[in-house]
Design an enzyme around this catalytic site. Structure first.
Site, PDB file in Angstrom:
ATOM      1  N   PHE A   1      -9.841  -0.203  -7.029  1.00 50.12           N
ATOM      2  CA  PHE A   1     -10.412   0.861  -7.864  1.00 50.12           C
ATOM      3  C   PHE A   1     -11.931   0.935  -7.748  1.00 50.12           C
ATOM      4  O   PHE A   1     -12.621   1.349  -8.660  1.00 50.12           O
ATOM      5  CB  PHE A   1      -9.929   0.755  -9.322  1.00 50.12           C
ATOM      6  CG  PHE A   1      -8.538   1.319  -9.452  1.00 50.12           C
ATOM      7  CD1 PHE A   1      -7.465   0.629  -8.931  1.00 50.12           C
ATOM      8  CD2 PHE A   1      -8.320   2.557 -10.019  1.00 50.12           C
ATOM      9  CE1 PHE A   1      -6.175   1.159  -8.978  1.00 50.12           C
ATOM     10  CE2 PHE A   1      -7.040   3.100 -10.075  1.00 50.12           C
ATOM     11  CZ  PHE A   1      -5.968   2.390  -9.549  1.00 50.12           C
TER      12      PHE A   1
ATOM     13  N   VAL B   1       7.507   9.002 -15.266  1.00 54.05           N
ATOM     14  CA  VAL B   1       7.747   7.684 -15.862  1.00 54.05           C
ATOM     15  C   VAL B   1       9.237   7.477 -16.156  1.00 54.05           C
ATOM     16  O   VAL B   1       9.831   6.467 -15.769  1.00 54.05           O
ATOM     17  CB  VAL B   1       6.918   7.524 -17.160  1.00 54.05           C
ATOM     18  CG1 VAL B   1       7.274   6.223 -17.867  1.00 54.05           C
ATOM     19  CG2 VAL B   1       5.435   7.563 -16.836  1.00 54.05           C
TER      20      VAL B   1
ATOM     21  N   ALA C   1     -15.175   4.853  -3.740  1.00 52.10           N
ATOM     22  CA  ALA C   1     -15.964   6.015  -4.166  1.00 52.10           C
ATOM     23  C   ALA C   1     -15.332   7.278  -3.600  1.00 52.10           C
ATOM     24  O   ALA C   1     -14.621   7.242  -2.609  1.00 52.10           O
ATOM     25  CB  ALA C   1     -17.390   5.870  -3.657  1.00 52.10           C
TER      26      ALA C   1
ATOM     27  N   PHE D   1       2.748   0.694 -16.400  1.00 53.97           N
ATOM     28  CA  PHE D   1       1.522   0.643 -15.597  1.00 53.97           C
ATOM     29  C   PHE D   1       1.803   1.157 -14.184  1.00 53.97           C
ATOM     30  O   PHE D   1       1.253   0.655 -13.208  1.00 53.97           O
ATOM     31  CB  PHE D   1       0.967  -0.785 -15.568  1.00 53.97           C
ATOM     32  CG  PHE D   1       0.632  -1.321 -16.944  1.00 53.97           C
ATOM     33  CD1 PHE D   1      -0.513  -0.898 -17.609  1.00 53.97           C
ATOM     34  CD2 PHE D   1       1.483  -2.208 -17.590  1.00 53.97           C
ATOM     35  CE1 PHE D   1      -0.818  -1.367 -18.887  1.00 53.97           C
ATOM     36  CE2 PHE D   1       1.187  -2.688 -18.869  1.00 53.97           C
ATOM     37  CZ  PHE D   1       0.033  -2.258 -19.517  1.00 53.97           C
ATOM     38  N   LEU D   2       2.706   2.133 -14.094  1.00 50.42           N
ATOM     39  CA  LEU D   2       3.105   2.649 -12.775  1.00 50.42           C
ATOM     40  C   LEU D   2       2.104   3.673 -12.274  1.00 50.42           C
ATOM     41  O   LEU D   2       1.703   4.554 -13.026  1.00 50.42           O
ATOM     42  CB  LEU D   2       4.479   3.330 -12.874  1.00 50.42           C
ATOM     43  CG  LEU D   2       5.583   2.579 -13.603  1.00 50.42           C
ATOM     44  CD1 LEU D   2       6.820   3.458 -13.734  1.00 50.42           C
ATOM     45  CD2 LEU D   2       5.915   1.286 -12.867  1.00 50.42           C
ATOM     46  N   ARG D   3       1.728   3.550 -11.012  1.00 52.50           N
ATOM     47  CA  ARG D   3       0.887   4.586 -10.406  1.00 52.50           C
ATOM     48  C   ARG D   3       1.787   5.577  -9.694  1.00 52.50           C
ATOM     49  O   ARG D   3       2.741   5.178  -9.032  1.00 52.50           O
ATOM     50  CB  ARG D   3      -0.051   3.967  -9.346  1.00 52.50           C
ATOM     51  CG  ARG D   3      -1.129   3.083  -9.908  1.00 52.50           C
ATOM     52  CD  ARG D   3      -1.725   2.224  -8.810  1.00 52.50           C
ATOM     53  NE  ARG D   3      -0.697   1.357  -8.220  1.00 52.50           N
ATOM     54  CZ  ARG D   3      -0.868   0.623  -7.131  1.00 52.50           C
ATOM     55  NH1 ARG D   3      -2.001   0.647  -6.476  1.00 52.50           N
ATOM     56  NH2 ARG D   3       0.111  -0.142  -6.655  1.00 52.50           N
ATOM     57  N   GLU D   4       1.500   6.850  -9.831  1.00 52.73           N
ATOM     58  CA  GLU D   4       2.268   7.838  -9.081  1.00 52.73           C
ATOM     59  C   GLU D   4       2.074   7.578  -7.598  1.00 52.73           C
ATOM     60  O   GLU D   4       0.987   7.205  -7.158  1.00 52.73           O
ATOM     61  CB  GLU D   4       1.811   9.256  -9.438  1.00 52.73           C
ATOM     62  CG  GLU D   4       2.364   9.686 -10.775  1.00 52.73           C
ATOM     63  CD  GLU D   4       1.935  11.093 -11.158  1.00 52.73           C
ATOM     64  OE1 GLU D   4       1.692  11.916 -10.265  1.00 52.73           O
ATOM     65  OE2 GLU D   4       1.847  11.345 -12.365  1.00 52.73           O
TER      66      GLU D   4
ATOM     67  N   CYS E   1      -3.090  11.006 -16.107  1.00 57.67           N
ATOM     68  CA  CYS E   1      -3.313   9.822 -16.956  1.00 57.67           C
ATOM     69  C   CYS E   1      -4.784   9.566 -17.266  1.00 57.67           C
ATOM     70  O   CYS E   1      -5.192   9.654 -18.423  1.00 57.67           O
ATOM     71  CB  CYS E   1      -2.692   8.606 -16.295  1.00 57.67           C
ATOM     72  SG  CYS E   1      -0.944   8.843 -15.944  1.00 57.67           S
TER      73      CYS E   1
END
Ligand code: UGA
Length: 442
Positions: free
Chosen positions: A252, A11, A255, A152-155, A263
């Protein structure tokens, strides 16, 4: 603007680099001198697509610098982002000792007004503790504000997410703090991005509620996938069918083997604890967690159902990172999978485009665990290929080559990477879909 970022993990580093890339003057502080020289040459110690290029660009322009001199970092600007880790403690609560430590250091070193911003994910009302800590340890005459501006960052897509936010959430208590954020985020609001101004407590809660909701969505589709497998329906069809409803949304709803990372698992647990501390039983999230860990068990059951005996079988694993485009293995499903398979005396051949080194720190090489530097090399004489992380490199693999290299053409896919139609010649098992060429269980 001049900005101080304290913390240089996923982050802190992305935040510092992206703010600098927007033309701000950024000083990023870390606790130790480890990796400092590299960072000041534009080489990051984490794998995040696009990050090194930004670092180099900003270093050339002179808009970013890294230091381990915390006092200098605090003097540097009025706007200080706290981006340190908030790992899970033994009780499931967030361990906030690093946040407290930074708050104390700011208090002890500040000589003029500071806007202290929590970016790390923290339980609701942590800002009150930060405020109290700064009051206690400072001389009491210096003005400051505490605000919350969750990330709200996604790796793996951190740089993209920073520059293309769905929304920016800011929790402030003073007019001055409000104005500083309006100025800071002007490049975003000018292009139409949403800047939601609220209270610090609401901003803190939005972050936990957001991550928990996304985790819940994943567990929901994973449970639907279980049902789909039983009744022979493709779960992707269901995800598409419900995802077109704008109230639900398709993202999201992939499956698979369940969520991992630094996180979701930690934040869901922390949110359950926060509710518990206020006398509430967040059963919905406890079920979310339960389904998530079941997905790993189901995957292992599938391996056993297909291979019968794992002992002395050559099992290849493609993918160790908790998701593609990162080298992060924290709470990755691969950890449980490898641990359990290792206990069955299987010969494991592991490959990941980026996370192999981190994984070796947990599972060193030995006669049953071998790391390969090439995905095809890992397949030689393999009795089964397990797909754990959906890297593009795997999706684009030459399936004929895969088949020819393996002893048995068995693929067990935890991420639904392939369409069944293209799996001709393979015994192919995936999640929530009818399995093709499945061998009859004796
Ligand atoms: C998550 C959130 O998405 C970010 O908004 C947030 O800022 C971040 O946590 C954080 O709190 O720092 P991250 O964990 O980096 O980001 O990655 P995600 O893309 O959210 O994936 C999390 C896990 O869910 C991965 O293991 C992924 O494989 C899994 N997942 C995701 C699924 O199983 N299915 C999906 O449809 C989506």
């Amino acid at each position: 603007m001049k900005i101080t970022v304290i913390g240089s993990g996923y982050v802190g580093l992305v935040t510092a680099a992206c703010f600098a890339d927007l033309g701000n003057q950024v000083l990023c502080a870390k606790k130790t001198s480890k990796n400092l020289d590299k960072l000041n040459q534009g080489i990051s110690h984490i794998y995040e697509p696009g990050l090194d290029e930004i670092l180099k660009r900003c270093l050339d322009k002179g808009t970013i610098e890294f230091t381990n001199d915390i006092k200098r970092a605090i003097d540097f600007s009025d706007l200080i982002f706290i981006c340190v880790g908030t790992p899970q403690s033994e009780t499931g609560k967030a361990d906030l000792s690093q946040v407290e430590d930074v708050a104390r250091q700011i208090a002890e070193n500040m000589t003029d007004y500071k806007l202290i911003v929590e970016k790390s994910t923290v339980p609701v009302n942590t800002h009150q503790w930060v405020k109290k800590t700064v009051q206690r340890y400072s001389n009491g005459n210096i003005q400051f504000d505490v605000a919350s501006n969750p990330e709200f960052l996604r790796e793996g897509t951190g740089v993209y997410d920073f520059n293309n936010p769905d929304r920016i959430v800011v929790g402030v208590e003073s007019e001055n703090a409000h104005k500083i954020f309006q100025e800071l985020y002007r490049p975003f609001t000018e292009k139409g991005d949403v800047l939601l101004i609220t209270t610090p407590a609401a901003a803190e809660l939005i972050k936990h509620a957001s991550n928990s909701f996304l985790a819940m969505k994943i567990s929901y589709i994973n449970m639907v996938a279980e049902l789909c497998e039983k009744v022979g329906i493709d779960v992707n069809m269901i995800a598409d069918g419900i995802g077109y409803d704008q109230r639900i949304g398709r993202s999201f709803l992939n499956a698979g083997i369940g969520y991992g990372g630094s996180c979701f698992p930690k934040d869901v647990r922390a949110f359950i604890k926060i509710a518990e501390d206020h006398g509430l039983d967040f059963g919905l999230l406890r079920e979310t967690e339960k389904i998530n860990s079941q997905m790993r068990e189901r995957f292992l059951e599938k391996v056993e159902n297909v291979l019968w005996i794992n002992k002395d079988k050559n099992i290849t694993i493609w993918g160790l990172a908790f998701k593609p485009d990162t080298d992060d293995i924290r709470e990755a499903p691969s950890i449980d999978i490898v641990r359990k398979l290792y206990e069955t005396d299987a010969n494991l051949r592991l490959y990941d485009p980026q996370a192999g080194e981190n994984f070796q720190n947990l599972f060193p090489e030995n006669e049953n665990i071998r790391y390969c530097s090439d995905k095809y090399e890992a397949l030689k004489d393999s009795d089964a290929l397990l797909l754990i992380t959906e890297w593009d490199e795997f999706k684009n693999a030459d399936l004929n080559k895969v088949k020819n290299l393996m002893r048995l053409p068995i693929i067990i896919d935890g991420r639904n990477m392939f369409e069944s139609e293209v799996m001709e010649g393979f015994e192919y098992y995936s999640v929530g879909r009818e399995n093709t060429n499945q061998s009859e269980k004796p």
